[in-house]
Motif scaffolding. Sequence first.
Motif, short mmCIF file in Angstrom:
data_model
loop_
_atom_site.label_atom_id
_atom_site.label_comp_id
_atom_site.label_asym_id
_atom_site.label_seq_id
_atom_site.Cartn_x
_atom_site.Cartn_y
_atom_site.Cartn_z
N LEU A 25 0.82 -1.21 0.00
CA LEU A 25 0.00 0.00 0.00
C LEU A 25 0.86 1.26 0.00
O LEU A 25 0.53 2.25 -0.67
CB LEU A 25 -0.95 0.00 1.20
CG LEU A 25 -2.12 -0.98 1.13
CD1 LEU A 25 -2.83 -1.08 2.48
CD2 LEU A 25 -3.09 -0.54 0.05
N THR A 28 2.24 1.67 -3.48
CA THR A 28 1.14 2.12 -4.34
C THR A 28 0.86 3.60 -4.11
O THR A 28 0.61 4.34 -5.07
CB THR A 28 -0.12 1.28 -4.07
OG1 THR A 28 0.19 -0.10 -4.27
CG2 THR A 28 -1.24 1.69 -5.00
N SER A 29 0.92 4.04 -2.86
CA SER A 29 0.65 5.46 -2.59
C SER A 29 1.69 6.35 -3.23
O SER A 29 1.39 7.48 -3.63
CB SER A 29 0.58 5.71 -1.08
OG SER A 29 1.86 5.68 -0.50
N THR A 32 0.86 6.21 -7.33
CA THR A 32 -0.39 6.71 -7.90
C THR A 32 -0.26 8.09 -8.56
O THR A 32 -0.92 8.31 -9.58
CB THR A 32 -1.52 6.74 -6.86
OG1 THR A 32 -1.10 7.45 -5.71
CG2 THR A 32 -1.98 5.35 -6.51
N PHE A 64 -4.19 5.71 0.74
CA PHE A 64 -3.39 4.48 0.74
C PHE A 64 -2.39 4.46 1.88
O PHE A 64 -2.14 3.42 2.48
CB PHE A 64 -2.67 4.31 -0.60
CG PHE A 64 -3.49 3.65 -1.66
CD1 PHE A 64 -3.61 2.27 -1.72
CD2 PHE A 64 -4.16 4.40 -2.61
CE1 PHE A 64 -4.38 1.65 -2.70
CE2 PHE A 64 -4.93 3.80 -3.59
CZ PHE A 64 -5.03 2.42 -3.64
N THR A 65 -1.79 5.61 2.20
CA THR A 65 -0.83 5.67 3.29
C THR A 65 -1.50 5.41 4.63
O THR A 65 -0.99 4.66 5.46
CB THR A 65 -0.12 7.05 3.30
OG1 THR A 65 0.49 7.26 2.03
CG2 THR A 65 0.93 7.11 4.38
#
Length: 178
Positions: A25, A28-29, A32, A64-65
Amino acid sequence: MSANEETTPESPPPSGWRLRVGLALIVTSFLTPLLALLLPLIDMPTAAKATLGGLLMAGIPEVFTVAAVAVMGKSGFAWVKAKAFGFLKRHGPPEVVSLTRYRIGLAMLILPMLYAWVAWYMPDSLPGLPEYRLEIGVAMDLVFWSAFLVLGGRFWDKVRALFVYEARAEFPPVSKDT
């Protein structure tokens, strides 16, 4: 781990699926915002692109974070944070730099600002500016931001002092040899 114990980069990582999902995650953050670069290639209304671009730049990464921290838990997040800051401490700018390195860093800091001023007020004086404006701008941004690494830790203290009202500059005594 008790509340008083501190996690260090040398401590063993928490194991299990929660740490792996939390790290995914976090990655991903960070990725993005790069998806916003693909928006011009998508056929959709401009308003929708603008909204989606805004969410990809600020909004979705934060969600996400927060989700990563929630999934990893306190111990997992403390371990990731200790690893990240340990890496930055080892590979970050040194506290003290030589006079030559300091002068090079100042030149790296000032030249991009001078370029931006000339490019804005006297664009005809810079040959090749219209054809390579983006490339030159990106290069100047990289030079500007890398100057902070070249200048060292004491320069960061000087920059921080700009935002502290009570901070005062201390100048070394001037020698007669100079």
